[in-house]
Design a protein around this motif. Structure first.
Motif, PDB file in Angstrom:
ATOM      1  N   ASN A  58       0.802  -1.214   0.000  1.00  0.00           N
ATOM      2  CA  ASN A  58       0.000   0.000   0.000  1.00  0.00           C
ATOM      3  C   ASN A  58       0.833   1.260   0.000  1.00  0.00           C
ATOM      4  O   ASN A  58       0.287   2.352  -0.056  1.00  0.00           O
TER       5      ASN A  58
ATOM      6  N   ARG B  65       4.599   1.152  -4.868  1.00  0.00           N
ATOM      7  CA  ARG B  65       3.666   0.843  -5.955  1.00  0.00           C
ATOM      8  C   ARG B  65       4.058   1.520  -7.249  1.00  0.00           C
ATOM      9  O   ARG B  65       3.999   0.912  -8.325  1.00  0.00           O
TER      10      ARG B  65
ATOM     11  N   GLU C 123      -2.515   7.937  -8.960  1.00  0.00           N
ATOM     12  CA  GLU C 123      -3.690   7.188  -8.521  1.00  0.00           C
ATOM     13  C   GLU C 123      -3.575   6.814  -7.048  1.00  0.00           C
ATOM     14  O   GLU C 123      -4.550   6.915  -6.285  1.00  0.00           O
ATOM     15  N   CYS C 124      -2.393   6.392  -6.626  1.00  0.00           N
ATOM     16  CA  CYS C 124      -2.201   6.009  -5.239  1.00  0.00           C
ATOM     17  C   CYS C 124      -2.423   7.194  -4.313  1.00  0.00           C
ATOM     18  O   CYS C 124      -3.135   7.102  -3.319  1.00  0.00           O
TER      19      CYS C 124
ATOM     20  N   GLU D  67      -6.122   8.216  -4.225  1.00  0.00           N
ATOM     21  CA  GLU D  67      -6.971   7.260  -3.507  1.00  0.00           C
ATOM     22  C   GLU D  67      -6.746   7.349  -2.009  1.00  0.00           C
ATOM     23  O   GLU D  67      -7.688   7.225  -1.216  1.00  0.00           O
ATOM     24  N   LYS D  68      -5.499   7.565  -1.601  1.00  0.00           N
ATOM     25  CA  LYS D  68      -5.236   7.691  -0.173  1.00  0.00           C
ATOM     26  C   LYS D  68      -5.857   8.961   0.383  1.00  0.00           C
ATOM     27  O   LYS D  68      -6.359   8.987   1.497  1.00  0.00           O
ATOM     28  N   ALA D  69      -5.845  10.029  -0.413  1.00  0.00           N
ATOM     29  CA  ALA D  69      -6.412  11.285   0.082  1.00  0.00           C
ATOM     30  C   ALA D  69      -7.928  11.184   0.205  1.00  0.00           C
ATOM     31  O   ALA D  69      -8.511  11.655   1.180  1.00  0.00           O
TER      32      ALA D  69
ATOM     33  N   ALA E 217      -9.721   8.361   0.370  1.00  0.00           N
ATOM     34  CA  ALA E 217     -10.128   7.177   1.145  1.00  0.00           C
ATOM     35  C   ALA E 217     -11.325   6.493   0.500  1.00  0.00           C
ATOM     36  O   ALA E 217     -12.188   5.975   1.170  1.00  0.00           O
ATOM     37  N   LYS E 218     -11.355   6.491  -0.829  1.00  0.00           N
ATOM     38  CA  LYS E 218     -12.439   5.807  -1.534  1.00  0.00           C
ATOM     39  C   LYS E 218     -11.863   5.124  -2.756  1.00  0.00           C
ATOM     40  O   LYS E 218     -10.892   5.596  -3.353  1.00  0.00           O
ATOM     41  N   HIS E 219     -12.491   4.014  -3.152  1.00  0.00           N
ATOM     42  CA  HIS E 219     -12.027   3.288  -4.336  1.00  0.00           C
ATOM     43  C   HIS E 219     -13.035   3.531  -5.439  1.00  0.00           C
ATOM     44  O   HIS E 219     -14.085   2.918  -5.464  1.00  0.00           O
TER      45      HIS E 219
ATOM     46  N   THR F 201     -16.860  -8.767 -12.775  1.00  0.00           N
ATOM     47  CA  THR F 201     -17.376  -8.564 -11.418  1.00  0.00           C
ATOM     48  C   THR F 201     -18.604  -7.661 -11.454  1.00  0.00           C
ATOM     49  O   THR F 201     -18.763  -6.892 -12.380  1.00  0.00           O
TER      50      THR F 201
END
Lengths: 85, 171
Positions: free
Chosen positions: B43, B48, B114-115, B118-120, B122-124, B171
């Motif tokens: 993570n 990454r 992207e990392c 996404e961390k800022a 907190a959503k995917h 999916t």
């Protein structure tokens, strides 16, 4: 049961009751914490079995905030009898 | 937790003839310390992005080599077979290196942005992919001026969204 060899003032039954209440409190806290943060952070359309990075971050923050608020409110409740309103 | 319990209870009511066909459910086990540490390492944004950059470089290397092999020399009639071969090999090497560099930068920037996003947040989401694609496309075509940067941003964002939907289609 007779209180023969226990510290003064604390019954064996009383200590047991306190420990049981504390345990119930802890279990309830944990269950509510996981429920709240799960409902808040994890998308219900499960696409993969593992937590991705966004969910990980969200859970970290959620648990941290929950714990902090829990501590603050616990202190406020234990310090004064009346709410400061 | 409650949902899985009720699911297991309903499983016990199914007649035993179909039990063998049902997939075996495993008990919930907590992750070990190694798994947690491995997840923390993966993570990390720097790790990454570097891994993505390396993978992009490898991909670009092979793609450039393949495309360089298809290149025909200009003075084909005057060269002997051996000269053509040497020229071809040099061409392949040159193209593969430049292509590897370009793809490595692309992969690194995309993965890093992207990392971080996404961390800022907190959503995917797909929003992370769109922002990352826009920044990557913009930086890659920034030399052509602001208009080219905008076009590159929009194009690469659309492309990365398509690729992501393609990889998640079952999916």
């Amino acid at each position: 049961m007779a209180a023969n060899n226990t510290p003064a003032g604390i019954d064996k039954e009383q200590a047991f009751g306190m420990a049981e209440a504390e345990m119930e409190y802890r279990v309830e806290l944990f269950n509510r914490l996981t429920q709240t943060c799960f409902n808040k952070c994890v998308d219900k359309r499960y696409k993969e079995p593992e937590l991705n990075m966004g969910e990980n971050t969200c859970i970290d923050r959620c648990v941290s905030k929950y714990w902090q608020v829990n501590g603050i409110i616990g202190q406020m409740l234990s310090a004064g009898g009346r709410p400061p309103m | 937790m409650a949902a899985s319990n009720s699911e297991n209870d309903s499983k016990n009511e199914i007649p035993s003839s179909s039990e063998a066909e049902q997939p075996q459910f495993q008990a919930i086990r907590m992750p070990t310390m190694e798994e947690i540490r491995a997840q923390e390492v993966w993570n990390n944004c720097a790790v990454r992005s570097v891994v993505s950059g390396v993978m992009g470089g490898g991909l670009g290397f092979f793609m450039g080599m393949f495309l360089g092999a298809l290149d025909n020399p200009i003075m084909q009639d005057e060269m002997t077979g051996r000269q053509q071969f040497v020229y071809n090999v040099k061409q392949m090497g040159r193209r593969s290196l430049s292509s590897a560099k370009a793809f490595a930068v692309m992969g690194l920037v995309f993965s890093a942005v992207e990392c971080v996003v996404e961390k800022a947040r907190a959503k995917h989401d797909t929003t992370n992919t769109v922002v990352a694609g826009c920044v990557t496309g913009g930086t890659m075509s920034a030399r052509g001026g602001p208009k080219a940067a905008c076009a590159g941003c929009a194009g690469f964002a659309a492309f990365s969204v398509l690729i992501e939907k393609f990889f998640d289609r079952h999916t």
